[in-house]
Design an enzyme around this catalytic site. Structure first.
Site, short mmCIF file in Angstrom:
data_model
loop_
_atom_site.label_atom_id
_atom_site.label_comp_id
_atom_site.label_asym_id
_atom_site.label_seq_id
_atom_site.Cartn_x
_atom_site.Cartn_y
_atom_site.Cartn_z
CB CYS A 164 -0.84 -0.02 1.35
SG CYS A 164 -2.46 1.13 0.71
CB CYS A 165 4.07 1.96 2.23
SG CYS A 165 2.94 3.28 3.08
CB CYS B 185 6.36 4.60 3.88
SG CYS B 185 6.93 6.47 3.77
CB CYS C 260 -2.24 6.91 5.30
SG CYS C 260 -1.66 7.76 4.05
S1 SF4 Z 1 0.42 4.65 5.26
FE1 SF4 Z 1 -1.34 5.52 3.48
S2 SF4 Z 1 0.44 4.72 2.14
FE2 SF4 Z 1 0.90 3.63 3.57
S3 SF4 Z 1 0.04 1.77 4.12
FE3 SF4 Z 1 -1.21 3.50 5.65
S4 SF4 Z 1 -2.71 3.97 4.33
FE4 SF4 Z 1 -1.45 3.23 3.21
#
Ligand code: SF4
Length: 239
Positions: free
Chosen positions: A119-120, A231, A203
């Site tokens: 996701c990151c 990340c 996030c």
């Molecule tokens: S920080 Fe944002 S991009 Fe990373 S896993 Fe969480 S929702 Fe996804």
């Protein structure tokens, strides 16, 4: 091949003492292919203010991941108004987001570190890499006392992960208190989540406030035990 070598930057580093010295060098040598990545925490707020005092055409960008908290959008608007600027918003590839959600679920990042990194990667790292490929330098809010992975950085460094462009770290030698003093005394707009115990802002589903005495990044991906919480944006300090 980047514009500078680390050896050249090491020589420049010896001549810099204040964050403003560092930023002035960056503007003189890298602008307009120079931009600041921002999530509007204390470090970003201070640096943004310094940047616009030096150059009213400063460039800011932010990762609009699609999962940001309301307070970050408020900060974006406040910064745009205060400095009469337009922040560049970097969006993830919608096809990548759709595929991930269809295959793994909306909140798949809670299920495994692998999913969280996926996701990151999609929402942050890929858009960031695309942006950095257009620049000669980017400005970060890194401070050496933030956590063990970020210690040992210099004001100017070659970013080997991103095409050997210059990574500009004006606050590398500042403490959080020095940063916060600057923000308060210059009345800089900042992300109001800072007032609610969020020292590290990301996030919405992946960030929570920290308790007194906890590591400054304990609020990020709090469900993971892994202490190496990055990340991928600053991974060259992880190794
Ligand atoms: S920080 Fe944002 S991009 Fe990373 S896993 Fe969480 S929702 Fe996804």
């Amino acid at each position: 091949m980047g514009k500078f070598t680390q050896q050249e930057l090491d020589e420049v580093n010896k001549t810099l003492s204040t964050p403003e010295d560092c930023l002035k060098w960056a503007f003189d040598n890298l602008h307009p292919k120079l931009a600041k990545a921002s999530s509007f925490g204390a470090e970003d707020a201070a640096i943004i203010d310094m940047m616009f005092k030096i150059n009213s055409d400063s460039r800011l960008f932010t990762l609009e991941t699609g999962r940001l908290p309301k307070e970050t959008f408020d900060a974006i608007e406040q910064v745009e108004q205060r400095y009469n600027t337009k922040i560049e918003k970097l969006y993830p590839d919608p096809n990548e987001v759709e595929k991930m959600i269809e295959e793994k679920g909306l909140n798949c990042f809670y299920d495994s570190i692998e999913n969280r990194k996926l996701c990151c990667g999609i929402r942050k790292v890929h858009p960031m890499n695309k942006m950095l490929a257009t620049l000669d330098g980017w400005i970060t809010g890194l401070r050496n006392d933030q956590n063990q992975n970020r210690s040992g950085a210099s004001m100017l460094e070659i970013d080997e992960m991103h095409g050997n462009i210059v990574k500009v770290n004006p606050l590398v030698n500042w403490t959080f208190d020095e940063t916060w003093d600057y923000v308060k005394s210059n009345n800089c707009p900042y992300n109001k989540l800072l007032d609610q115990g969020y020292p590290s802002i990301g996030c919405e589903p992946c960030t929570r406030p920290i308790k007194i005495g906890e590591d400054i990044r304990a609020g990020r991906w709090w469900w993971e035990n892994d202490t190496n919480k990055e990340c991928g944006l600053h991974m060259n300090h992880d190794n």
